[in-house]
Scaffold this active site. Sequence first.
Site, PDB file in Angstrom:
ATOM      1  N   GLU A  99     -20.098 -69.467 -64.818  1.00  0.00           N
ATOM      2  CA  GLU A  99     -21.080 -68.006 -64.879  1.00  0.00           C
ATOM      3  C   GLU A  99     -21.748 -67.956 -63.447  1.00  0.00           C
ATOM      4  O   GLU A  99     -22.324 -68.520 -62.892  1.00  0.00           O
ATOM      5  CB  GLU A  99     -22.064 -68.732 -66.121  1.00  0.00           C
ATOM      6  CG  GLU A  99     -21.345 -67.856 -67.153  1.00  0.00           C
ATOM      7  CD  GLU A  99     -22.246 -66.802 -67.770  1.00  0.00           C
ATOM      8  OE1 GLU A  99     -21.365 -65.953 -66.431  1.00  0.00           O
ATOM      9  OE2 GLU A  99     -22.282 -65.891 -68.806  1.00  0.00           O
ATOM     10  N   ASP A 100     -22.040 -66.561 -62.997  1.00  0.00           N
ATOM     11  CA  ASP A 100     -23.006 -66.422 -62.156  1.00  0.00           C
ATOM     12  C   ASP A 100     -24.257 -66.537 -62.298  1.00  0.00           C
ATOM     13  O   ASP A 100     -25.031 -67.325 -61.702  1.00  0.00           O
ATOM     14  CB  ASP A 100     -22.277 -64.491 -61.769  1.00  0.00           C
ATOM     15  CG  ASP A 100     -22.932 -63.633 -62.841  1.00  0.00           C
ATOM     16  OD1 ASP A 100     -22.753 -64.448 -64.288  1.00  0.00           O
ATOM     17  OD2 ASP A 100     -22.174 -62.891 -63.451  1.00  0.00           O
ATOM     18  N   ASP A 103     -29.234 -65.750 -68.334  1.00  0.00           N
ATOM     19  CA  ASP A 103     -29.790 -64.885 -68.762  1.00  0.00           C
ATOM     20  C   ASP A 103     -30.303 -65.766 -69.824  1.00  0.00           C
ATOM     21  O   ASP A 103     -31.176 -66.225 -70.083  1.00  0.00           O
ATOM     22  CB  ASP A 103     -29.703 -63.538 -68.279  1.00  0.00           C
ATOM     23  CG  ASP A 103     -30.849 -62.496 -68.147  1.00  0.00           C
ATOM     24  OD1 ASP A 103     -32.049 -62.982 -68.198  1.00  0.00           O
ATOM     25  OD2 ASP A 103     -30.759 -61.547 -68.957  1.00  0.00           O
ATOM     26  N   LYS A 131     -31.804 -68.437 -65.108  1.00  0.00           N
ATOM     27  CA  LYS A 131     -34.116 -67.990 -65.155  1.00  0.00           C
ATOM     28  C   LYS A 131     -34.376 -69.087 -66.821  1.00  0.00           C
ATOM     29  O   LYS A 131     -34.019 -68.181 -67.366  1.00  0.00           O
ATOM     30  CB  LYS A 131     -33.497 -66.488 -66.010  1.00  0.00           C
ATOM     31  CG  LYS A 131     -33.475 -65.198 -64.442  1.00  0.00           C
ATOM     32  CD  LYS A 131     -32.883 -64.076 -64.918  1.00  0.00           C
ATOM     33  CE  LYS A 131     -32.794 -62.818 -63.762  1.00  0.00           C
ATOM     34  NZ  LYS A 131     -32.226 -61.531 -64.878  1.00  0.00           N
ATOM     35  N   PHE A 152     -33.697 -59.014 -62.024  1.00  0.00           N
ATOM     36  CA  PHE A 152     -32.832 -58.529 -62.054  1.00  0.00           C
ATOM     37  C   PHE A 152     -32.569 -58.462 -60.319  1.00  0.00           C
ATOM     38  O   PHE A 152     -32.989 -58.305 -59.404  1.00  0.00           O
ATOM     39  CB  PHE A 152     -33.000 -56.871 -62.528  1.00  0.00           C
ATOM     40  CG  PHE A 152     -31.243 -56.611 -63.238  1.00  0.00           C
ATOM     41  CD1 PHE A 152     -30.604 -57.490 -63.996  1.00  0.00           C
ATOM     42  CD2 PHE A 152     -31.050 -55.808 -62.074  1.00  0.00           C
ATOM     43  CE1 PHE A 152     -29.388 -56.514 -63.770  1.00  0.00           C
ATOM     44  CE2 PHE A 152     -29.396 -55.135 -61.670  1.00  0.00           C
ATOM     45  CZ  PHE A 152     -28.705 -56.073 -63.527  1.00  0.00           C
ATOM     46  N   ASP A 159     -23.864 -57.271 -60.873  1.00  0.00           N
ATOM     47  CA  ASP A 159     -24.064 -56.170 -60.401  1.00  0.00           C
ATOM     48  C   ASP A 159     -25.404 -55.104 -60.868  1.00  0.00           C
ATOM     49  O   ASP A 159     -25.479 -55.680 -62.321  1.00  0.00           O
ATOM     50  CB  ASP A 159     -23.000 -55.231 -61.137  1.00  0.00           C
ATOM     51  CG  ASP A 159     -22.955 -55.081 -62.317  1.00  0.00           C
ATOM     52  OD1 ASP A 159     -22.687 -56.341 -62.950  1.00  0.00           O
ATOM     53  OD2 ASP A 159     -22.406 -53.915 -63.351  1.00  0.00           O
ATOM     54  N   ARG A 165     -21.813 -55.594 -56.509  1.00  0.00           N
ATOM     55  CA  ARG A 165     -20.525 -57.451 -56.594  1.00  0.00           C
ATOM     56  C   ARG A 165     -20.216 -57.408 -55.320  1.00  0.00           C
ATOM     57  O   ARG A 165     -20.178 -58.632 -55.219  1.00  0.00           O
ATOM     58  CB  ARG A 165     -19.582 -57.163 -57.728  1.00  0.00           C
ATOM     59  CG  ARG A 165     -19.523 -56.203 -59.191  1.00  0.00           C
ATOM     60  CD  ARG A 165     -18.524 -57.014 -59.573  1.00  0.00           C
ATOM     61  NE  ARG A 165     -18.844 -56.419 -61.039  1.00  0.00           N
ATOM     62  CZ  ARG A 165     -19.296 -57.335 -62.334  1.00  0.00           C
ATOM     63  NH1 ARG A 165     -19.989 -57.882 -62.057  1.00  0.00           N
ATOM     64  NH2 ARG A 165     -19.343 -56.792 -63.505  1.00  0.00           N
TER      65      ARG A 165
END
Length: 179
Positions: A99-100, A103, A131, A152, A159, A165
Amino acid sequence: MIQLHDLHFQPYLTSEEIQETVQSLAATLEMKYQGKNPIFIGVLNGAFMFLSDLLQNYTADCEVEFVKMKSYQGTSSTGEVKIELDFPDLIDRHVIVVEDIVDTGNTLVKIDELLQTKSLKSLAYCSLFLKPEVYNKDLEIDYVGMAIPNKFIVGYGLDYNGLGRNLPEIYQLKKAQND
Ligand code: IMP
Ligand code: MG
């Protein structure tokens, strides 16, 4: 400072800082998965750039696949996670989901639910960013590049409504002046 759609973002991490983190994750994974030919599964779209750099630093045998999930709209999670591109056959394989950013964790929990039925040999989760102030799930993220505050971010695959991105650095949402 950069602007994407209506919002302003300020520099947060340089390309060098990101690459250092990615290289260190690749080295850790390579040691753990020696001789196992793992399948890395990138979660589209956000993980494409991270996974690309991660695998260029991973020098042993491995394979790569992608799934596509969707949960975000604008700058907050909708809570509902939809699958848009499904998993390949993974029976008896060592799987690393990439995963990037994690959250709320809703996306990973959904992925975990789906993978529990697939008779894998092993399953691990790797995310470039986490996070921790928001993440409230029991599911363990085995490999985390960096813990970041609950703000964020965009860039390096991440993005804001489709934009950002392609940035090689990470930018953080800039608060309005009277905030
Ligand atoms: P979660 O399901 O709430 O953990 O969110 C997962 C997905 O939402 C991530 O894979 C990202 O694609 C997106 N996301 C979460 N936080 C951010 C952020 O700060 N910037 C951009 N996208 C984010
Ligand atoms: Mg993502």
